[in-house]
Design an enzyme around this catalytic site. Structure first.
Site, mmCIF file in Angstrom:
data_model
loop_
_atom_site.group_PDB
_atom_site.id
_atom_site.type_symbol
_atom_site.label_atom_id
_atom_site.label_comp_id
_atom_site.label_asym_id
_atom_site.label_seq_id
_atom_site.Cartn_x
_atom_site.Cartn_y
_atom_site.Cartn_z
ATOM 1 N N ASP A 253 -35.686 -0.755 -9.488
ATOM 2 C CA ASP A 253 -35.098 -0.865 -10.411
ATOM 3 C C ASP A 253 -35.674 -2.009 -12.061
ATOM 4 O O ASP A 253 -35.764 -2.326 -11.625
ATOM 5 C CB ASP A 253 -33.618 -1.351 -9.576
ATOM 6 C CG ASP A 253 -32.412 -1.830 -10.866
ATOM 7 O OD1 ASP A 253 -31.964 -0.497 -11.493
ATOM 8 O OD2 ASP A 253 -32.156 -2.582 -11.601
ATOM 9 N N GLU B 40 -35.435 6.243 -10.699
ATOM 10 C CA GLU B 40 -33.868 6.523 -11.830
ATOM 11 C C GLU B 40 -34.192 6.959 -13.152
ATOM 12 O O GLU B 40 -35.229 6.572 -13.684
ATOM 13 C CB GLU B 40 -32.580 5.313 -12.307
ATOM 14 C CG GLU B 40 -31.802 4.879 -11.197
ATOM 15 C CD GLU B 40 -31.021 4.087 -11.835
ATOM 16 O OE1 GLU B 40 -30.475 4.232 -11.452
ATOM 17 O OE2 GLU B 40 -31.568 2.778 -12.081
ATOM 18 N N ASP C 135 -29.484 -6.314 -9.230
ATOM 19 C CA ASP C 135 -31.020 -5.093 -9.166
ATOM 20 C C ASP C 135 -31.616 -4.842 -8.527
ATOM 21 O O ASP C 135 -31.697 -3.911 -7.849
ATOM 22 C CB ASP C 135 -31.427 -5.871 -10.339
ATOM 23 C CG ASP C 135 -31.404 -6.044 -11.860
ATOM 24 O OD1 ASP C 135 -30.615 -5.500 -12.419
ATOM 25 O OD2 ASP C 135 -31.918 -7.337 -12.602
#
Length: 205
Positions: free
Chosen positions: A18, A102, A184
């Site tokens: 992340d 991501e 996170d």
């Protein structure tokens, strides 16, 4: 340049990454990598050098000297940022068999004028770009989560998705199972679990 394919240190391990502003990256293993904040650390020097350049007559010897000094500060900030990003991506690609990140809409996020500078300083899209070529070098597999995958809103323990989660909430609290975890790290765990949920388990996913 051709190079023989490598082998990661732990080819059977999956790690979720992340990336953010507060930290450069938080891994699903709980590891937190600090953000270099290269631009922020040099803002005062950049402002001082910019003012010195503006006071010089354009084209003069003093203007050329001030311009070079300003360029050196920009280059130092860029080098500090690139050094931190290369160390992070090399660590991920050479250690884990599957790396999950991501697909952040960096261009859209930059439209927020309050976060544009820190987002540009973090260079979130650069992490994914480097992993795309470093993972094959080291024999790892890169998995990119869909842009709207609710990694931050989903509970990594029970899977319940929250309706909303503002950026001001840095701790994830699940009303269903009672999980209390850093926001996170919870997102990184969800990214790591995405591999098993979508296509089974193992480095060959």
């Amino acid at each position: 340049m051709e190079r023989p394919p490598g082998r990661p240190r732990f080819p059977w391990k999956v790690v979720g990454v992340d990336a953010g502003v507060k930290h450069l990256a938080v891994l699903s293993t709980g590891e937190v990598l600090p953000n270099a904040r290269a631009l922020e650390m040099n803002l005062k020097r950049l402002a001082r050098s910019s003012r010195a350049l503006a006071r010089r007559q354009k084209g003069s010897r003093g203007w050329q000297k001030a311009r070079r000094r300003l360029a050196q500060i920009h280059a130092r900030a860029r080098n500090l940022r690139q050094d931190a990003l290369h160390k992070l991506t090399h660590h991920l690609a050479s250690t884990y068999g599957v790396v999950v990140v991501e697909q952040l809409n960096a261009a859209g996020m930059m439209k927020n004028r309050r976060l544009a500078r820190v987002l540009a300083d973090a260079a979130l899209a650069e992490i994914r770009r480097q992993l795309r070529y470093k993972c094959p070098w080291h024999g790892a597999v890169l998995v990119e989560a869909p842009p709207f995958y609710p990694s931050s809103k989903r509970c990594s323990r029970c899977g319940v998705v929250k309706a909303s989660l503002p950026l001001s909430e840095r701790t994830f609290r699940c009303e269903e199972c009672g999980l209390v975890l850093d926001r996170d790290e919870n997102a990184a765990r969800n990214l790591a679990a995405l591999v098993a949920a979508v296509a089974g388990s193992g480095p060959e996913t």
